[in-house]
Design a protein around this motif. Structure first.
Motif, mmCIF file in Angstrom:
data_model
loop_
_atom_site.group_PDB
_atom_site.id
_atom_site.type_symbol
_atom_site.label_atom_id
_atom_site.label_comp_id
_atom_site.label_asym_id
_atom_site.label_seq_id
_atom_site.Cartn_x
_atom_site.Cartn_y
_atom_site.Cartn_z
ATOM 1 N N LEU A 1 -103.772 55.910 37.098
ATOM 2 C CA LEU A 1 -104.804 56.781 37.132
ATOM 3 C C LEU A 1 -104.466 57.770 36.110
ATOM 4 N N ALA A 2 -105.470 58.041 35.473
ATOM 5 C CA ALA A 2 -105.343 59.155 34.389
ATOM 6 C C ALA A 2 -106.571 59.924 34.589
ATOM 7 N N VAL A 3 -106.048 61.594 34.249
ATOM 8 C CA VAL A 3 -107.139 62.663 34.318
ATOM 9 C C VAL A 3 -107.332 62.801 32.812
ATOM 10 N N CYS B 1 -98.981 59.130 40.876
ATOM 11 C CA CYS B 1 -98.923 57.640 40.891
ATOM 12 C C CYS B 1 -97.782 57.182 39.932
ATOM 13 N N ARG B 2 -96.770 56.566 40.174
ATOM 14 C CA ARG B 2 -95.579 56.295 39.568
ATOM 15 C C ARG B 2 -95.903 55.022 38.724
ATOM 16 N N TYR B 3 -97.029 54.285 38.744
ATOM 17 C CA TYR B 3 -97.200 53.264 37.830
ATOM 18 C C TYR B 3 -98.218 53.567 37.008
ATOM 19 N N GLY B 4 -98.775 54.880 36.776
ATOM 20 C CA GLY B 4 -99.542 55.147 35.797
ATOM 21 C C GLY B 4 -101.266 54.613 35.908
ATOM 22 N N LEU C 1 -109.667 57.975 35.188
ATOM 23 C CA LEU C 1 -109.698 56.561 34.676
ATOM 24 C C LEU C 1 -108.860 56.042 35.495
ATOM 25 N N VAL C 2 -109.285 54.730 36.047
ATOM 26 C CA VAL C 2 -108.402 53.792 36.807
ATOM 27 C C VAL C 2 -108.131 52.637 36.029
ATOM 28 N N PHE C 3 -106.752 52.325 36.131
ATOM 29 C CA PHE C 3 -106.239 51.119 35.313
ATOM 30 C C PHE C 3 -105.778 50.054 36.502
ATOM 31 N N GLU D 1 -105.154 47.092 36.980
ATOM 32 C CA GLU D 1 -104.078 45.977 36.865
ATOM 33 C C GLU D 1 -102.439 46.772 37.074
ATOM 34 N N LEU D 2 -102.489 48.057 36.896
ATOM 35 C CA LEU D 2 -101.033 48.593 37.145
ATOM 36 C C LEU D 2 -101.094 49.300 38.780
ATOM 37 N N GLN E 1 -99.753 41.429 38.319
ATOM 38 C CA GLN E 1 -98.475 41.380 38.597
ATOM 39 C C GLN E 1 -97.988 41.352 40.488
#
Lengths: 124, 276
Positions: free
Chosen positions: B81-83, B76-79, B89-91, B93-94, B141
């Motif tokens: 998703l985080a593990v 994910c180039r837009y960050g 964790l899903v963001f 808005e990004l 965005q």
């Protein structure tokens, strides 16, 4: 206790960086021995999501606390999920920040202290 | 004919030109693609009949379905998703809804869910103009997704005026794409020329014919005319730098509202472009 400080340089004598996701270096410090190891922050120039990436990286270092100036909402969410405590209000050098932390002079926060994109500068 | 009206910066007169052209040649379709700050409704005063939500598909982590998938967070180039430990964790808005994470994760780990990014409003404005406007959700965005959704509402084969977002970036490209002709609104200043060059490049890439409208003309700077001659880009209309016009526009009045002369000129302009 193993903590990480957002920093402008790789040394204990470097000035702390008030930004978390877009700081230049992360300096990991063992508070008892003041032994330090630093990592360049790869997410510093990320287009977006710098706080999220930095949060994941810091969590992977196995630190118990983050010492920084401010933390944004996304980084706060990652760090909280990872169980890493966040202490804000760091100033001076990395060494001074760790000393202030050990003396209980920094504030622990569970939520963001600044809005998203605050570390990007340029009035965004 | 689909006629797009674009321009380098906010406040250059795109919407004044677009709504004036629409009114002079009504009834037709008017599409407000300036989804970050739509303002065509100030001039065409539509009564909203229908509003439809626009959403993108984002992932949601289902912990009980599977293990975390670090590969998805890495790609994910837009960050978005985080593990973290046992959690993903899903963001949203990004997220740009590329779908890469769904391809990488074991089936069921991530569930596709809708995430709202805007709304498309459909209505009828003055002189029977079919008015369609995209509106980006505040904080989102996903500009191009809302523009695309608004364009999907157009009835094909009908005369249409498209009011574009400012600049010459991705959203403008999305708004102009598929048009038969593009009017570039500019002003007689070095800034106006600078932005016009960018817009012209975009038209060249898309291979859409264009012409120039100079707003606030008569200030003495002739750089626009000179450059247009060199580029063989026709200057099709000039709107004088006039206090009365400015104050009328600020009150939501269009050029045909100010004088029947403009009504005739803009009808002519439409026909001239159509005949090209």
């Amino acid at each position: 206790m193993k903590v990480v400080v957002s920093s402008t340089g790789p040394e204990l004598s470097s000035a702390t960086d008030p930004r978390f996701g877009r700081c230049s270096y992360f300096v990991v410090v063992e508070t008892e021995s003041m032994e330090a190891k630093s990592y360049s922050n790869e997410s510093r120039t990320a287009m977006g999501g710098a706080g999220i990436q930095a949060g994941q990286f810091v969590a992977s270092l196995g630190v118990q606390a983050v010492i920084t100036g401010n933390v944004g909402p996304n980084a706060a969410r990652v760090l909280s999920a990872a169980g890493v405590k966040v202490y804000t209000g760091a100033a001076g050098t990395v060494q001074e920040a760790v000393k202030n932390f050990s003396a209980g002079q920094l504030n622990q926060t569970a939520t963001a202290t600044v809005s998203a994109h605050a570390g990007m500068g340029g009035g965004r | 004919m689909i006629l797009a009206v674009a321009g380098g910066k906010g406040g250059i007169g795109k919407t004044l030109v677009a709504t004036s052209l629409a009114l002079a040649n009504a009834p037709l379709q008017f599409l407000d693609c300036d989804v970050e700050e739509p303002n065509g409704h100030f001039f065409l005063r539509p009564r909203i009949r229908k509003a439809s939500g626009v959403s993108i598909t984002v992932p949601r982590f289902r912990k009980w379905k599977g293990e975390v998938c670090p590969e998805a967070a890495e790609i994910c180039r837009y960050g978005a998703l985080a593990v973290v430990g046992e959690e993903m964790l899903v963001f949203p808005e990004l997220c740009v809804a590329c779908g890469g994470c769904f391809l990488l994760c074991p089936a069921g780990t991530l569930e596709p869910v809708d995430y709202p990014v805007g709304v498309v409003k459909e209505s009828v404005g003055r002189s029977g103009i079919e008015f369609i406007a995209g509106e980006l959700k505040v904080g989102s965005q996903r500009t191009t997704e809302v523009i695309r959704a608004a364009k999907d509402r157009l009835e094909r084969g009908r005369d249409t005026v498209v009011d574009c977002p400012p600049g010459s970036g991705r959203p403008v490209l999305e708004a102009i794409r598929g048009s038969d002709f593009c009017l570039l609104v500019t002003e007689p200043t070095p800034f106006g020329l600078h932005d016009l060059r960018g817009n012209k490049k975009l038209l060249d890439i898309l291979q859409i014919p264009g012409g120039v409208v100079i707003n606030r003309s008569g200030t003495g700077y002739d750089g626009i005319h000179r450059w247009c001659r060199e580029e063989n880009l026709p200057v099709l209309a000039e709107i004088p730098f006039d206090r009365e016009l400015a104050s009328a526009a600020a009150r939501g009045r269009t050029l045909p509202d100010v004088s029947p002369d403009w009504n005739r000129k803009l009808k002519d302009l439409w026909e001239r472009i159509k005949k090209r």
